[in-house]
Scaffold this motif. Structure first.
Motif, mmCIF file in Angstrom:
data_model
loop_
_atom_site.group_PDB
_atom_site.id
_atom_site.type_symbol
_atom_site.label_atom_id
_atom_site.label_comp_id
_atom_site.label_asym_id
_atom_site.label_seq_id
_atom_site.Cartn_x
_atom_site.Cartn_y
_atom_site.Cartn_z
ATOM 1 N N ILE A 1 54.431 54.441 91.273
ATOM 2 C CA ILE A 1 53.607 53.234 91.244
ATOM 3 C C ILE A 1 54.506 52.014 91.092
ATOM 4 O O ILE A 1 55.683 52.119 90.725
ATOM 5 N N ASP A 2 53.944 50.853 91.368
ATOM 6 C CA ASP A 2 54.612 49.569 91.175
ATOM 7 C C ASP A 2 54.391 49.141 89.725
ATOM 8 O O ASP A 2 53.249 49.000 89.279
ATOM 9 N N THR A 3 55.478 48.930 88.966
ATOM 10 C CA THR A 3 55.385 48.587 87.551
ATOM 11 C C THR A 3 56.276 47.377 87.237
ATOM 12 O O THR A 3 57.238 47.116 87.944
ATOM 13 N N PRO A 4 55.981 46.646 86.155
ATOM 14 C CA PRO A 4 56.823 45.500 85.783
ATOM 15 C C PRO A 4 58.230 45.910 85.366
ATOM 16 O O PRO A 4 59.181 45.153 85.532
ATOM 17 N N GLU A 5 58.372 47.107 84.773
ATOM 18 C CA GLU A 5 59.659 47.614 84.316
ATOM 19 C C GLU A 5 59.975 48.920 85.044
ATOM 20 O O GLU A 5 59.065 49.660 85.410
ATOM 21 N N PRO A 6 61.257 49.233 85.222
ATOM 22 C CA PRO A 6 61.607 50.515 85.836
ATOM 23 C C PRO A 6 61.268 51.664 84.884
ATOM 24 O O PRO A 6 61.556 51.594 83.683
ATOM 25 N N ILE A 7 60.673 52.715 85.426
ATOM 26 C CA ILE A 7 60.312 53.906 84.651
ATOM 27 C C ILE A 7 60.668 55.128 85.477
ATOM 28 O O ILE A 7 60.387 55.171 86.680
ATOM 29 N N TYR A 8 61.287 56.108 84.833
ATOM 30 C CA TYR A 8 61.557 57.371 85.530
ATOM 31 C C TYR A 8 61.511 58.518 84.523
ATOM 32 O O TYR A 8 61.900 58.368 83.366
ATOM 33 N N GLY A 9 61.027 59.648 84.985
ATOM 34 C CA GLY A 9 61.013 60.852 84.165
ATOM 35 C C GLY A 9 60.444 62.010 84.949
ATOM 36 O O GLY A 9 60.323 61.954 86.180
ATOM 37 N N LEU A 10 60.084 63.059 84.258
ATOM 38 C CA LEU A 10 59.600 64.280 84.893
ATOM 39 C C LEU A 10 58.438 64.872 84.113
ATOM 40 O O LEU A 10 58.367 64.733 82.883
ATOM 41 N N ALA A 11 57.553 65.544 84.826
ATOM 42 C CA ALA A 11 56.681 66.542 84.228
ATOM 43 C C ALA A 11 57.334 67.887 84.525
ATOM 44 O O ALA A 11 57.768 68.128 85.654
ATOM 45 N N VAL A 12 57.441 68.737 83.529
ATOM 46 C CA VAL A 12 58.203 69.984 83.678
ATOM 47 C C VAL A 12 57.349 71.168 83.251
ATOM 48 O O VAL A 12 56.658 71.110 82.223
ATOM 49 N N ILE A 13 57.412 72.220 84.038
ATOM 50 C CA ILE A 13 56.747 73.482 83.718
ATOM 51 C C ILE A 13 57.817 74.536 83.464
ATOM 52 O O ILE A 13 58.793 74.643 84.223
ATOM 53 N N GLY A 14 57.631 75.321 82.403
ATOM 54 C CA GLY A 14 58.541 76.409 82.096
ATOM 55 C C GLY A 14 57.768 77.652 81.702
ATOM 56 O O GLY A 14 56.528 77.642 81.631
ATOM 57 N N THR A 15 58.496 78.713 81.445
ATOM 58 C CA THR A 15 57.876 79.963 81.008
ATOM 59 C C THR A 15 58.673 80.567 79.857
ATOM 60 O O THR A 15 59.859 80.276 79.674
ATOM 61 N N ALA A 16 57.993 81.409 79.094
ATOM 62 C CA ALA A 16 58.634 82.178 78.024
ATOM 63 C C ALA A 16 57.743 83.363 77.693
ATOM 64 O O ALA A 16 56.513 83.280 77.850
ATOM 65 N N GLY A 17 58.343 84.433 77.240
ATOM 66 C CA GLY A 17 57.551 85.513 76.670
ATOM 67 C C GLY A 17 56.886 85.021 75.403
ATOM 68 O O GLY A 17 57.426 84.151 74.701
#
Length: 349
Positions: free
Chosen positions: A142-158
């Protein structure tokens, strides 16, 4: 003549995990939200301020889901992408899991940042995901006033390897896997006062994946874990204390520091987030008499992509610490212990 490139940090009011909401405000907001509901397979929700949500599948495997994003704390766009991606993936490792895929979260001030700069941010994030062995499988921008970056992350574990911040036991030792001081380094970066070797150290720690968390979770003597990020060592230690209903004791002299952290803190390179952190939870922390301000600032220093804080059986703590060091975390140290008592935190030394 081309215009001078805009510094990414000049476009952000704060940077990295230092731009998180004040912890007291966040607790108040979450306190008024409904609980996640009676979902039998939701093993971890928002009830204990844990690092990620955990959902049990039929075969004993658990899905771990998290998201993390922030504004720039460095001006190099590729470095910004690398740091943000490392930080986001950390929550999966902190829960004892291994990541399997990520989705990108991108907000950019269109017209103020060149498309080539944005592309470098994305390349930086992708390089860390490649190092973690996962794809960036999509995302949203999206267009934002400030720069933003990151991730949504999926993982697994027993299911037996999921580690929460609420399962510490009285008598446990506490191990921290990375040095403290990212916040004061970022304050120096913003004022162009961090030398090249300091920046190299800063980048090395903030882009070091916390993959050791998945290995520690395979050890039954490791009872609880969390990662240390925007609320500082004390804030995340308090979350562990509240979740477990026990007292966390931090030995200040044992806390590992980045090489220039003490000098920078003494010189006043302290972030606003460090002050906000103390104002939010300082009433729950017992300090020694005459504890110097610079040391307190380091303990509340917001860590971006900080280390793991693991609560483990005291008899095995040295061996677990040594395994972490051998795995590539040379500053890993035993920094405290867990005691019976009302939930809270005490600093010694």
């Amino acid at each position: 003549m081309s215009a001078e490139p805009i510094r990414l940090t000049s476009l952000a009011h704060g940077g990295g995990c230092g731009c998180k909401l004040d912890p007291a405000i966040l607790r108040g907001l979450l306190a008024n939200q409904p609980v996640a509901g009676p979902f039998e397979r939701l093993l971890v929700g928002n009830e204990t301020a844990d690092d990620a949500a955990v959902w049990a599948l039929d075969d004993g495997t658990c899905l771990i889901a998290t998201t993390d994003f922030f504004t720039p704390m460095v001006d190099d766009p590729r470095d910004f992408g690398r740091i943000a991606a490392t930080n986001a993936i950390s929550d999966v490792y902190a829960m004892g899991g291994r990541p399997i895929l990520a989705l990108a979260i991108l907000g950019m001030p269109v017209g103020r940042i060149a498309p080539e700069t944005v592309a470098e941010i994305l390349k930086g994030g992708a390089s860390i995901c490649a190092e973690a062995g996962i794809p960036i499988a999509g995302g949203h921008s999206i267009d934002t006033p400030e720069p933003i970056y990151g991730l949504a992350v999926i993982g697994t574990a027993g299911r037996d390897r999921v580690r929460r911040n609420s399962d510490a036991r009285a008598g446990d030792a506490l191990i921290l896997t990375k040095g403290i001081g990212v916040g004061v380094y970022s304050a120096a970066i913003k004022r162009e006062a961090l030398p090249e070797d300091g920046y190299a150290e800063f980048l090395a720690t903030t882009t070091l994946l916390n993959r050791v968390g998945a290995d520690l979770a395979a050890d039954a003597d490791v009872h609880a874990m969390t990662d240390v990020t925007g609320f500082g060592l004390l804030g995340h230690g308090l979350e562990l204390a509240r979740g477990s209903g026990l007292r966390v004791v931090i030995e200040a002299g044992a806390v590992p520091l980045l090489a220039r952290a003490e000098a920078l803190a003494r010189e006043g390179y302290v972030t606003g987030a460090s002050h906000r952190n103390w104002a939010a939870y300082g009433a729950e922390v017992r300090l020694p008499a005459d504890f110097p301000d610079w040391r307190r600032h380091l303990l509340t220093d917001p860590q971006t992509s900080g280390g793991l804080l693991a609560s483990c059986a005291a008899a095995e703590a040295e061996a677990i610490r040594d395994r972490a060091r051998a795995a590539g975390y040379p500053l890993a140290a035993i920094v405290g212990r867990i005691e019976d008592g009302p939930a809270g935190l005490r600093i010694e030394g």
